[in-house]
Motif scaffolding. Structure first.
Motif, mmCIF file in Angstrom:
data_model
loop_
_atom_site.group_PDB
_atom_site.id
_atom_site.type_symbol
_atom_site.label_atom_id
_atom_site.label_comp_id
_atom_site.label_asym_id
_atom_site.label_seq_id
_atom_site.Cartn_x
_atom_site.Cartn_y
_atom_site.Cartn_z
ATOM 1 N N ARG A 221 1.307 -1.202 -0.557
ATOM 2 C CA ARG A 221 0.337 0.033 -0.070
ATOM 3 C C ARG A 221 0.773 0.961 0.407
ATOM 4 N N LYS A 222 0.607 2.014 -0.730
ATOM 5 C CA LYS A 222 1.403 3.215 -1.158
ATOM 6 C C LYS A 222 0.394 4.751 -0.894
ATOM 7 N N VAL A 223 0.888 5.650 -1.029
ATOM 8 C CA VAL A 223 -0.028 6.987 -0.475
ATOM 9 C C VAL A 223 0.858 7.996 -1.491
ATOM 10 N N VAL A 224 0.059 8.955 -2.526
ATOM 11 C CA VAL A 224 0.478 9.901 -2.158
ATOM 12 C C VAL A 224 -0.083 11.025 -2.025
ATOM 13 N N GLY A 225 0.077 12.725 -2.123
ATOM 14 C CA GLY A 225 -0.976 13.481 -1.482
ATOM 15 C C GLY A 225 -0.438 14.746 -2.088
ATOM 16 N N TRP A 226 -1.217 16.016 -2.729
ATOM 17 C CA TRP A 226 -0.995 16.774 -3.415
ATOM 18 C C TRP A 226 -1.685 18.384 -2.085
ATOM 19 N N PHE A 227 -0.168 19.080 -2.176
ATOM 20 C CA PHE A 227 -0.613 20.412 -1.102
ATOM 21 C C PHE A 227 -0.748 21.592 -2.002
ATOM 22 N N GLU A 228 -0.237 22.260 -1.000
ATOM 23 C CA GLU A 228 -1.212 24.056 -1.657
ATOM 24 C C GLU A 228 0.317 24.431 -1.933
ATOM 25 N N ALA A 229 1.102 25.405 -2.943
ATOM 26 C CA ALA A 229 1.936 25.541 -3.108
ATOM 27 C C ALA A 229 2.405 26.977 -3.527
ATOM 28 N N GLN A 230 3.049 28.278 -3.926
ATOM 29 C CA GLN A 230 3.068 28.491 -4.295
ATOM 30 C C GLN A 230 3.028 29.138 -5.273
ATOM 31 N N ALA A 231 2.112 29.386 -6.034
ATOM 32 C CA ALA A 231 2.405 29.830 -8.062
ATOM 33 C C ALA A 231 3.833 30.042 -8.169
ATOM 34 N N GLN A 232 4.136 30.856 -8.261
ATOM 35 C CA GLN A 232 5.108 31.329 -8.748
ATOM 36 C C GLN A 232 6.626 30.734 -8.776
ATOM 37 N N LEU A 233 6.295 29.664 -7.664
ATOM 38 C CA LEU A 233 7.533 28.468 -7.475
ATOM 39 C C LEU A 233 7.313 27.345 -8.011
ATOM 40 N N PHE A 234 5.777 26.791 -7.872
ATOM 41 C CA PHE A 234 5.414 25.799 -7.727
ATOM 42 C C PHE A 234 4.973 24.972 -9.313
ATOM 43 N N ASP A 235 4.658 25.645 -9.944
ATOM 44 C CA ASP A 235 3.388 25.603 -11.073
ATOM 45 C C ASP A 235 3.633 24.833 -11.795
ATOM 46 N N ALA A 236 3.359 24.159 -12.891
ATOM 47 C CA ALA A 236 3.435 23.574 -13.712
ATOM 48 C C ALA A 236 4.272 24.735 -15.384
ATOM 49 N N GLY A 237 5.543 24.397 -15.302
ATOM 50 C CA GLY A 237 5.692 25.455 -16.781
ATOM 51 C C GLY A 237 6.910 25.989 -16.046
ATOM 52 N N ARG A 238 7.269 26.569 -14.991
ATOM 53 C CA ARG A 238 8.198 26.637 -13.793
ATOM 54 C C ARG A 238 8.520 25.675 -12.617
ATOM 55 N N PHE A 239 8.127 24.507 -12.911
ATOM 56 C CA PHE A 239 8.565 23.682 -12.116
ATOM 57 C C PHE A 239 8.617 22.195 -12.451
ATOM 58 N N PRO A 240 9.624 21.602 -12.423
ATOM 59 C CA PRO A 240 9.990 20.537 -12.642
ATOM 60 C C PRO A 240 9.433 18.820 -11.942
ATOM 61 N N GLY A 241 9.317 18.364 -12.668
ATOM 62 C CA GLY A 241 9.120 16.846 -12.214
ATOM 63 C C GLY A 241 10.194 16.952 -11.533
ATOM 64 N N PHE A 242 10.300 15.731 -10.693
ATOM 65 C CA PHE A 242 11.505 15.741 -9.128
ATOM 66 C C PHE A 242 11.472 14.505 -8.829
ATOM 67 N N THR A 243 12.673 14.264 -8.308
ATOM 68 C CA THR A 243 12.946 12.921 -7.453
ATOM 69 C C THR A 243 13.861 13.483 -6.682
ATOM 70 N N LEU A 244 13.552 13.005 -5.330
ATOM 71 C CA LEU A 244 14.690 13.429 -4.006
ATOM 72 C C LEU A 244 14.699 12.662 -3.169
ATOM 73 N N GLY A 245 16.525 12.226 -3.150
ATOM 74 C CA GLY A 245 16.947 10.738 -2.089
ATOM 75 C C GLY A 245 17.729 11.650 -1.009
ATOM 76 N N GLY A 246 17.546 11.793 -0.020
ATOM 77 C CA GLY A 246 17.829 11.974 1.107
ATOM 78 C C GLY A 246 17.572 10.952 2.924
#
Length: 380
Positions: A221-246
């Motif tokens: 069982r896996k989950v994903v979530g959508w979170f409110e984000a500042q449009a000028q920083l994270f909208d499509a066209g401004r921000f890419p898809g991503f992976t993050l390993g930390g």
């Protein structure tokens, strides 16, 4: 009740099965696709758009070759259906260098002449100011990568497969499979269907096909979530898809598309699930939202707003996270496609082509040696 025979029956018509159905039917192969639900649906791994597609892959050259061909096939499907399926947003892969060092496999992009940029944490912060990466991170940016609208992709393959003559039997679980002199018999509650060859692509539901085949697959069982984000920083066209390993684990995500919020999921961890068991809804465990929010607060604080939506899907993990694409150990007329381990969707276009080639030609141009079931001979 016995029904008519086919050249090929596909048990499991999700992303891989539906793609295979299309590739077979367009070549005149009499194909029946059987699914326990009505694809696209929410009982597998393909719902909750979108999905990443990238080329510089940790798995090495075989995956990169498949990713490049998959991208070509998605573009072809877009043209055939006049539907936008793939958005070339770029994908930024961010790694904490002590925890997730970039592997040699990710450098195989040079062999395939794929454009990438290696970026320091400072360069990443300057280009995408919504990211607050410490200097212990670095990134690999793939400008030609992006994301796929997964449910639209499955729907597009479904439409083209049916137009090409394939048949779909939805809401019909496979009860058991038996190899007989007349062919392979696929038993369902609506009757028995025969075929010369069968493809099993049951995803997280492979255990329902035991004892005919036992694969070392864990359904998670896996989950994903959508979170409110500042449009000028994270909208499509401004921000890419991503992976993050930390140190917090491995995560992936997408820009806010149409104001839906930044989507993020965690690739590692998860709760084991068995077919037939109830699936706990999003929020049942505190870490459902907690893990995602903690990651955002640490590295993307302006995307850690209100939870807009959360959903649950299912992964099918193989022991080494690599795919299983092989023939049944006892019945060569039965092909197996499973263990896609949460990173398979992007490849479903080419996996369908590969399965079609294995059915029709007996071989595929892609290198599938690393996907052999025999690597798990002590586990099967």
């Amino acid at each position: 009740m016995i029904h008519k025979s086919y050249d090929v029956i596909i048990a499991g018509a999700g992303s891989m099965g539906m793609s295979a159905g299309y590739h077979l039917a367009k070549q005149g192969v009499r194909t029946l696709m059987i699914d326990a639900f009505d694809p696209p649906h929410q009982e597998g791994s393909h719902h909750g758009e979108p999905r990443l597609i990238r080329h510089a892959y940790r798995g090495g050259a075989a995956y990169i070759s498949m990713a490049i061909r998959a991208h070509e096939l998605w573009n072809e499907l877009e043209q055939e259906t006049d539907t936008e399926l793939l958005v070339q947003s770029g994908v930024l892969n961010m790694m904490h260098l002590e925890t997730y060092p970039f592997s040699d496999g990710q450098n195989d992009h040079v062999t395939y002449k794929r454009p990438v940029e290696m970026l320091s944490a400072e360069e990443i912060r300057q280009r995408w100011p919504g990211l607050k990466l410490p200097d212990s991170f670095a990134g690999l940016f793939e400008p030609e990568a992006g994301y796929l609208y997964s449910e639209k992709c499955v729907a597009a393959y479904r439409r083209k497969a049916l137009e090409a003559g394939a048949e779909l039997l939805a809401h019909t679980p496979v009860e058991h499979i038996k190899v007989e002199t007349e062919g392979v018999a696929v038993h369902t509650r609506s009757g028995v269907y025969y075929a010369n060859q069968v493809i099993l692509s049951a995803g997280a539901w492979f255990k329902t096909l035991e004892p005919f085949i036992r694969l070392p697959i864990r359904s998670i069982r896996k989950v994903v979530g959508w979170f409110e984000a500042q449009a000028q920083l994270f909208d499509a066209g401004r921000f890419p898809g991503f992976t993050l390993g930390g140190p917090e684990g491995g995560y992936y995500g997408f820009p806010s598309i149409g104001g839906a919020g930044l989507k993020i999921g965690r690739h590692d961890t998860g709760v084991e699930w068995k077919p037939g068991d109830a699936v706990a809804p999003f929020g049942h465990y505190k870490e459902d939202e907690g893990d995602l929010r903690n990651l955002l607060e640490a590295y993307m604080p302006q995307a850690a707003g209100r939870l807009v939506q959360g959903t649950v899907c299912k992964y099918e993990f193989s022991p080494d996270d690599n795919f299983i694409i092989d023939r049944h150990p006892e019945y060569p007329q039965v092909l197996l496609a499973g263990g896609f381990s949460g990173h398979g969707f992007k490849f479903s276009s080419v996996v369908g082509e590969m399965l079609s080639d294995l059915i029709i030609k007996g071989s595929t141009e892609q290198d599938i040696r690393m996907f052999s079931l025999s690597r798990f001979h002590n586990l099967v």
